[in-house]
Design a protein around this motif. Structure first.
Motif, PDB file in Angstrom:
ATOM      1  N   VAL A  67       0.882  -1.161   0.000  1.00  0.00           N
ATOM      2  CA  VAL A  67       0.000   0.000   0.000  1.00  0.00           C
ATOM      3  C   VAL A  67       0.920   1.211   0.000  1.00  0.00           C
ATOM      4  O   VAL A  67       1.750   1.372   0.898  1.00  0.00           O
ATOM      5  N   ILE A  68       0.790   2.024  -1.026  1.00  0.00           N
ATOM      6  CA  ILE A  68       1.684   3.159  -1.235  1.00  0.00           C
ATOM      7  C   ILE A  68       0.866   4.444  -1.203  1.00  0.00           C
ATOM      8  O   ILE A  68      -0.178   4.539  -1.857  1.00  0.00           O
ATOM      9  N   LEU A  69       1.336   5.405  -0.431  1.00  0.00           N
ATOM     10  CA  LEU A  69       0.668   6.700  -0.354  1.00  0.00           C
ATOM     11  C   LEU A  69       1.463   7.733  -1.140  1.00  0.00           C
ATOM     12  O   LEU A  69       2.684   7.828  -0.995  1.00  0.00           O
ATOM     13  N   LYS A  70       0.759   8.477  -1.941  1.00  0.00           N
ATOM     14  CA  LYS A  70       1.361   9.610  -2.647  1.00  0.00           C
ATOM     15  C   LYS A  70       0.337  10.725  -2.628  1.00  0.00           C
ATOM     16  O   LYS A  70      -0.739  10.593  -3.221  1.00  0.00           O
ATOM     17  N   ASP A  71       0.662  11.784  -1.901  1.00  0.00           N
ATOM     18  CA  ASP A  71      -0.254  12.890  -1.699  1.00  0.00           C
ATOM     19  C   ASP A  71      -1.545  12.352  -1.088  1.00  0.00           C
ATOM     20  O   ASP A  71      -1.515  11.772  -0.031  1.00  0.00           O
ATOM     21  N   SER A  72      -2.671  12.488  -1.752  1.00  0.00           N
ATOM     22  CA  SER A  72      -3.927  11.992  -1.182  1.00  0.00           C
ATOM     23  C   SER A  72      -4.452  10.787  -1.965  1.00  0.00           C
ATOM     24  O   SER A  72      -5.644  10.522  -1.997  1.00  0.00           O
ATOM     25  N   THR A  73      -3.534  10.037  -2.587  1.00  0.00           N
ATOM     26  CA  THR A  73      -3.908   8.834  -3.323  1.00  0.00           C
ATOM     27  C   THR A  73      -3.236   7.625  -2.683  1.00  0.00           C
ATOM     28  O   THR A  73      -2.055   7.662  -2.345  1.00  0.00           O
ATOM     29  N   GLN A  74      -4.026   6.569  -2.513  1.00  0.00           N
ATOM     30  CA  GLN A  74      -3.508   5.315  -1.976  1.00  0.00           C
ATOM     31  C   GLN A  74      -3.512   4.290  -3.106  1.00  0.00           C
ATOM     32  O   GLN A  74      -4.548   4.010  -3.693  1.00  0.00           O
ATOM     33  N   TYR A  75      -2.322   3.747  -3.410  1.00  0.00           N
ATOM     34  CA  TYR A  75      -2.193   2.713  -4.418  1.00  0.00           C
ATOM     35  C   TYR A  75      -2.063   1.367  -3.702  1.00  0.00           C
ATOM     36  O   TYR A  75      -1.269   1.241  -2.769  1.00  0.00           O
ATOM     37  N   THR A  76      -2.819   0.375  -4.135  1.00  0.00           N
ATOM     38  CA  THR A  76      -2.647  -0.991  -3.645  1.00  0.00           C
ATOM     39  C   THR A  76      -2.045  -1.766  -4.803  1.00  0.00           C
ATOM     40  O   THR A  76      -2.675  -1.914  -5.857  1.00  0.00           O
ATOM     41  N   VAL A  77      -0.814  -2.226  -4.593  1.00  0.00           N
ATOM     42  CA  VAL A  77      -0.049  -2.842  -5.671  1.00  0.00           C
ATOM     43  C   VAL A  77       0.285  -4.275  -5.290  1.00  0.00           C
ATOM     44  O   VAL A  77       0.825  -4.532  -4.220  1.00  0.00           O
ATOM     45  N   THR A  78      -0.040  -5.216  -6.174  1.00  0.00           N
ATOM     46  CA  THR A  78       0.309  -6.619  -5.987  1.00  0.00           C
ATOM     47  C   THR A  78       1.533  -6.898  -6.845  1.00  0.00           C
ATOM     48  O   THR A  78       1.528  -6.617  -8.043  1.00  0.00           O
ATOM     49  N   LEU A  79       2.589  -7.436  -6.192  1.00  0.00           N
ATOM     50  CA  LEU A  79       3.850  -7.680  -6.889  1.00  0.00           C
ATOM     51  C   LEU A  79       4.240  -9.146  -6.767  1.00  0.00           C
ATOM     52  O   LEU A  79       4.061  -9.761  -5.712  1.00  0.00           O
ATOM     53  N   ASP A  80       4.799  -9.690  -7.835  1.00  0.00           N
ATOM     54  CA  ASP A  80       5.332 -11.043  -7.803  1.00  0.00           C
ATOM     55  C   ASP A  80       6.529 -11.054  -6.858  1.00  0.00           C
ATOM     56  O   ASP A  80       7.438 -10.238  -6.981  1.00  0.00           O
ATOM     57  N   ALA A  81       6.523 -11.967  -5.896  1.00  0.00           N
ATOM     58  CA  ALA A  81       7.559 -11.991  -4.861  1.00  0.00           C
ATOM     59  C   ALA A  81       8.918 -12.454  -5.379  1.00  0.00           C
ATOM     60  O   ALA A  81       9.933 -12.250  -4.721  1.00  0.00           O
ATOM     61  N   PHE A  82       8.951 -13.068  -6.559  1.00  0.00           N
ATOM     62  CA  PHE A  82      10.217 -13.550  -7.111  1.00  0.00           C
ATOM     63  C   PHE A  82      10.839 -12.566  -8.093  1.00  0.00           C
ATOM     64  O   PHE A  82      12.051 -12.432  -8.175  1.00  0.00           O
ATOM     65  N   THR A  83       9.999 -11.857  -8.840  1.00  0.00           N
ATOM     66  CA  THR A  83      10.524 -10.952  -9.866  1.00  0.00           C
ATOM     67  C   THR A  83      10.338  -9.477  -9.517  1.00  0.00           C
ATOM     68  O   THR A  83      10.998  -8.634 -10.105  1.00  0.00           O
ATOM     69  N   GLY A  84       9.394  -9.179  -8.618  1.00  0.00           N
ATOM     70  CA  GLY A  84       9.103  -7.798  -8.273  1.00  0.00           C
ATOM     71  C   GLY A  84       8.212  -7.106  -9.287  1.00  0.00           C
ATOM     72  O   GLY A  84       7.905  -5.928  -9.159  1.00  0.00           O
ATOM     73  N   LYS A  85       7.762  -7.851 -10.292  1.00  0.00           N
ATOM     74  CA  LYS A  85       6.908  -7.259 -11.320  1.00  0.00           C
ATOM     75  C   LYS A  85       5.499  -7.042 -10.779  1.00  0.00           C
ATOM     76  O   LYS A  85       4.973  -7.848 -10.027  1.00  0.00           O
ATOM     77  N   VAL A  86       4.883  -5.956 -11.227  1.00  0.00           N
ATOM     78  CA  VAL A  86       3.526  -5.615 -10.807  1.00  0.00           C
ATOM     79  C   VAL A  86       2.541  -6.577 -11.478  1.00  0.00           C
ATOM     80  O   VAL A  86       2.541  -6.734 -12.693  1.00  0.00           O
ATOM     81  N   VAL A  87       1.717  -7.218 -10.641  1.00  0.00           N
ATOM     82  CA  VAL A  87       0.698  -8.150 -11.126  1.00  0.00           C
ATOM     83  C   VAL A  87      -0.642  -7.434 -11.251  1.00  0.00           C
ATOM     84  O   VAL A  87      -1.397  -7.660 -12.187  1.00  0.00           O
ATOM     85  N   ASN A  88      -0.921  -6.555 -10.287  1.00  0.00           N
ATOM     86  CA  ASN A  88      -2.211  -5.860 -10.258  1.00  0.00           C
ATOM     87  C   ASN A  88      -2.028  -4.553  -9.489  1.00  0.00           C
ATOM     88  O   ASN A  88      -1.189  -4.474  -8.590  1.00  0.00           O
ATOM     89  N   THR A  89      -2.817  -3.572  -9.829  1.00  0.00           N
ATOM     90  CA  THR A  89      -2.760  -2.305  -9.098  1.00  0.00           C
ATOM     91  C   THR A  89      -4.142  -1.666  -9.073  1.00  0.00           C
ATOM     92  O   THR A  89      -4.932  -1.845  -9.997  1.00  0.00           O
TER      93      THR A  89
END
Length: 185
Positions: A67-89
């Motif tokens: 869960v990443i906060l930037k200003d007043s936006t919250q991003y929920t990011v799913t990342l592959d634990a082996f590659t670090g690639k974004v699976v879903n956001t």
């Protein structure tokens, strides 16, 4: 000849395939290692340029949920634990506490005189300092949830006449002629 790379069952496969026959000419298999939380955080911050508010590892899916906060936006990011690639956001607007909200919340719990209110946007926290009865309370408040996460108490020692004299002379040259302590209430 074509080269194909894919991940399967915690392994990365690179296959070299004959483009005419479809026959695998060479297979390279690498065992993948879980990325550390620190590496995942660094990658997420770099990509979203915000603050990693929380990070959770889901063993069943071998994914990190950041869960990443930037200003007043919250991003929920799913990342592959082996590659670090974004699976879903996904993203949503969040209402962060204001300075006044943080001050009011701290004063509701620790009545006294507010000395300072600071906001750390890199950690999404407020720090409020309140003085009451020769004690300084340093209160840390989560700007997203409004939860008081930490309280530190420090006893304050009154300055002696000599301390006051030294401080005054640091700011202005001259000779101290008179020091008076005035107390109210």
């Amino acid at each position: 000849i074509q080269s194909i790379t894919f991940n399967k069952e915690r392994r990365e496969y690179t296959l070299t395939v004959d483009g005419l026959t479809g026959k695998v000419i060479h297979e390279n298999k690498i065992e993948l290692q879980l990325m550390s939380e620190q590496k995942i955080k660094e990658g997420a911050v770099k990509q979203y340029s915000g603050y990693v508010y929380s990070l959770e590892f889901k063993e069943a899916t071998s994914q990190y949920i950041a869960v990443i906060l930037k200003d007043s936006t919250q991003y929920t990011v799913t990342l592959d634990a082996f590659t670090g690639k974004v699976v879903n956001t996904s993203q949503q607007a969040v209402k962060l506490l204001t300075r006044q909200d943080a001050k009011d919340l701290a004063l509701a719990t620790y009545v006294g005189k507010v000395r300072m209110v600071e906001y750390d946007k890199n950690a999404a926290i407020f720090t409020v300092k309140i003085i009451k009865d020769n004690t300084e309370y340093t209160i840390t408040i989560d700007a997203v949830s409004g939860e008081i996460t930490h309280v530190k108490q420090d006893k304050l020692q009154p300055l002696t006449e000599n301390d006051v004299k030294v401080l005054a002379l640091k700011h202005q040259e001259g000779k101290v002629e008179h020091i008076e302590l005035i107390t109210e209430n």
